[in-house]
Motif scaffolding. Sequence first.
Motif, PDB file in Angstrom:
ATOM      1  N   SER A   8      45.119  35.621  15.609  1.00 27.27           N
ATOM      2  CA  SER A   8      43.853  34.927  15.376  1.00 27.27           C
ATOM      3  C   SER A   8      42.744  35.961  15.366  1.00 27.27           C
ATOM      4  N   ALA A   9      41.540  35.513  14.995  1.00 27.58           N
ATOM      5  CA  ALA A   9      40.395  36.436  14.935  1.00 27.58           C
ATOM      6  C   ALA A   9      40.080  37.036  16.291  1.00 27.58           C
ATOM      7  N   SER A  10      40.416  36.324  17.361  1.00 30.64           N
ATOM      8  CA  SER A  10      40.126  36.827  18.705  1.00 30.64           C
ATOM      9  C   SER A  10      40.962  38.049  19.059  1.00 30.64           C
ATOM     10  N   ASP A  11      42.057  38.259  18.320  1.00 26.56           N
ATOM     11  CA  ASP A  11      42.894  39.444  18.563  1.00 26.56           C
ATOM     12  C   ASP A  11      42.274  40.705  17.983  1.00 26.56           C
ATOM     13  N   LEU A  12      41.287  40.546  17.120  1.00 25.09           N
ATOM     14  CA  LEU A  12      40.650  41.699  16.487  1.00 25.09           C
ATOM     15  C   LEU A  12      39.503  42.174  17.367  1.00 25.09           C
ATOM     16  N   VAL A  13      39.801  43.134  18.220  1.00 24.91           N
ATOM     17  CA  VAL A  13      38.828  43.668  19.166  1.00 24.91           C
ATOM     18  C   VAL A  13      38.352  45.027  18.688  1.00 24.91           C
ATOM     19  N   PRO A  14      37.208  45.498  19.166  1.00 30.93           N
ATOM     20  CA  PRO A  14      36.756  46.846  18.792  1.00 30.93           C
ATOM     21  C   PRO A  14      37.807  47.900  19.142  1.00 30.93           C
ATOM     22  N   LEU A  15      37.958  48.870  18.250  1.00 29.25           N
ATOM     23  CA  LEU A  15      38.958  49.928  18.410  1.00 29.25           C
ATOM     24  C   LEU A  15      38.280  51.289  18.377  1.00 29.25           C
ATOM     25  N   PRO A  16      38.954  52.299  19.048  1.00 31.11           N
ATOM     26  CA  PRO A  16      40.270  52.277  19.692  1.00 31.11           C
ATOM     27  C   PRO A  16      40.191  51.940  21.181  1.00 31.11           C
ATOM     28  N   HIS A  17      41.357  51.898  21.822  1.00 30.55           N
ATOM     29  CA  HIS A  17      41.457  51.544  23.240  1.00 30.55           C
ATOM     30  C   HIS A  17      41.391  52.795  24.111  1.00 30.55           C
ATOM     31  N   CYS A  18      40.214  53.410  24.182  1.00 29.24           N
ATOM     32  CA  CYS A  18      40.015  54.580  25.051  1.00 29.24           C
ATOM     33  C   CYS A  18      38.535  54.680  25.361  1.00 29.24           C
ATOM     34  N   ASP A  19      38.176  55.570  26.291  1.00 31.76           N
ATOM     35  CA  ASP A  19      36.775  55.769  26.634  1.00 31.76           C
ATOM     36  C   ASP A  19      35.978  56.196  25.406  1.00 31.76           C
ATOM     37  N   GLY A  20      34.735  55.739  25.356  1.00 32.51           N
ATOM     38  CA  GLY A  20      33.871  56.184  24.278  1.00 32.51           C
ATOM     39  C   GLY A  20      33.600  55.104  23.252  1.00 32.51           C
ATOM     40  N   PRO A  21      33.006  55.490  22.116  1.00 32.25           N
ATOM     41  CA  PRO A  21      32.576  54.513  21.112  1.00 32.25           C
ATOM     42  C   PRO A  21      33.752  53.827  20.424  1.00 32.25           C
ATOM     43  N   LYS A  22      33.478  52.625  19.911  1.00 28.60           N
ATOM     44  CA  LYS A  22      34.498  51.844  19.234  1.00 28.60           C
ATOM     45  C   LYS A  22      33.884  51.207  17.993  1.00 28.60           C
ATOM     46  N   LEU A  23      34.737  50.827  17.055  1.00 26.55           N
ATOM     47  CA  LEU A  23      34.290  50.188  15.825  1.00 26.55           C
ATOM     48  C   LEU A  23      34.716  48.728  15.831  1.00 26.55           C
ATOM     49  N   LYS A  24      33.795  47.843  15.493  1.00 24.17           N
ATOM     50  CA  LYS A  24      34.077  46.412  15.464  1.00 24.17           C
ATOM     51  C   LYS A  24      34.865  46.050  14.199  1.00 24.17           C
ATOM     52  N   PRO A  25      35.553  44.923  14.190  1.00 21.38           N
ATOM     53  CA  PRO A  25      36.239  44.469  12.976  1.00 21.38           C
ATOM     54  C   PRO A  25      35.255  43.986  11.919  1.00 21.38           C
ATOM     55  N   PHE A  26      35.676  44.027  10.674  1.00 22.82           N
ATOM     56  CA  PHE A  26      34.839  43.527   9.577  1.00 22.82           C
ATOM     57  C   PHE A  26      34.674  42.013   9.724  1.00 22.82           C
ATOM     58  N   PRO A  27      33.459  41.502   9.571  1.00 22.90           N
ATOM     59  CA  PRO A  27      33.213  40.065   9.753  1.00 22.90           C
ATOM     60  C   PRO A  27      33.539  39.258   8.493  1.00 22.90           C
ATOM     61  N   PHE A  28      34.766  38.778   8.376  1.00 19.93           N
ATOM     62  CA  PHE A  28      35.171  38.026   7.183  1.00 19.93           C
ATOM     63  C   PHE A  28      34.556  36.629   7.123  1.00 19.93           C
ATOM     64  N   LYS A  29      34.162  36.076   8.238  1.00 27.96           N
ATOM     65  CA  LYS A  29      33.618  34.713   8.300  1.00 27.96           C
ATOM     66  C   LYS A  29      34.624  33.701   7.762  1.00 27.96           C
ATOM     67  N   GLY A  30      35.864  33.879   8.162  1.00 28.72           N
ATOM     68  CA  GLY A  30      36.933  32.993   7.710  1.00 28.72           C
ATOM     69  C   GLY A  30      38.173  33.796   7.415  1.00 28.72           C
ATOM     70  N   PRO A  31      39.140  33.223   6.688  1.00 32.46           N
ATOM     71  CA  PRO A  31      40.372  33.946   6.358  1.00 32.46           C
ATOM     72  C   PRO A  31      40.087  35.203   5.536  1.00 32.46           C
TER      73      PRO A  31
END
Length: 394
Positions: A8-31
Amino acid sequence: MYPDWPKSASDLVPLPHCDGPKLKPFPFKGPQKITFLEYLGKGLHAHVVKIEIQGQIYALKLFTFPYNHYWLGPTDDFDIEDVEAMSILYNYSEPFNCECRAFGRLQEAGCEDLAVKCYGYLLLDEEHERAMKDRFKDLNLTFSGNPLYPQREDNKNDMRWRYPCNDGRPPPIRGIVKEFGPGNEELTTRYARRILRNVIQFQQLGIINLDLDDRQLIGGKISDLSTAITTPHFVTNPELNPRLTPEWISAMEHETFQYCRSDYQNFDVMVDDWNEWCENERERISVYAFPGECSGRIKYNLRELPSRMGVYSHVDPRLYDWRSSTVDPKDNAAREGISKVRRRLDRKPPRWYLNCSEDLATELRSSTSFSTSLEWEVKDGLVYPRTKVEYLSD
């Protein structure tokens, strides 16, 4: 190790999984719904295609699953079956995560204008992977290995299958959505001065190893950050490993210093290449990061320089306070990792002089290239440097 297939969309979390900055997922606003329009090209780490999403045109960089020696990570004798150790290196240094971290830093600092605009990452679902490969079937695209030296994807021994997902499938193809822009403009002194200023600002934000070249400039801005080292990083920040000895900390400082200088050396090489190609004397570029140090531009004997001059780089990226953030928790955009408050950067940051011998300073000033002297290993969840070993084939 790689991102799993999202349920689901909730599985798309900012990456990567380490200290420091992360990038958010692209907002598709649906499928997920993507139209693949045109194949734009390939590099060492990815294919780039022109796409349309919700009526907007973008460039989509689709990353391969690269060979280990094409990113700053596991050594030849590294136990690749140790998924936990591999994941630690992967999160900091694998090309997809390098871009996530660098673009994430630009966004959290409110300095997105230093590079092409990034709209987030995506994980290509199976339907769109089939659509993409069908659209470009004449190119026979593969995502195992790298685009220049690909592997066939018809067996479970290729790079993509090395770390399957929880359900046994190979991981999804990872992509980063960027603005679609015009190709690079011709170099001018004014343009070159702006690029050099941007490199200095990148390093003030704790982003180095930019692989600067005119091929990766889109609309006058840096577009490729797949080799970027962004603080905090096991290369630049010894505080990530409290067990490091003073000798290794010193070696890491030397390595970081060379990465920094390399960005400026690459700038100077780019200018030299332009001037060599340029037939009009009046259009030649006079802007250099290290004027007089290298190539045919040497105007003095480096060994006759007073030792107090030492060897310098323009910025010490370790000074960036990565633990602080300009993000306002009340700001919806900020909670997604994007700051509307631009971090203040010095117009003339203090130079970084390396504390080293006169002979080493002369050697570094004379050098026009840089090769790493350290490689990395993981013990008990911490990353350690070690002297690079050259493996000889029989």
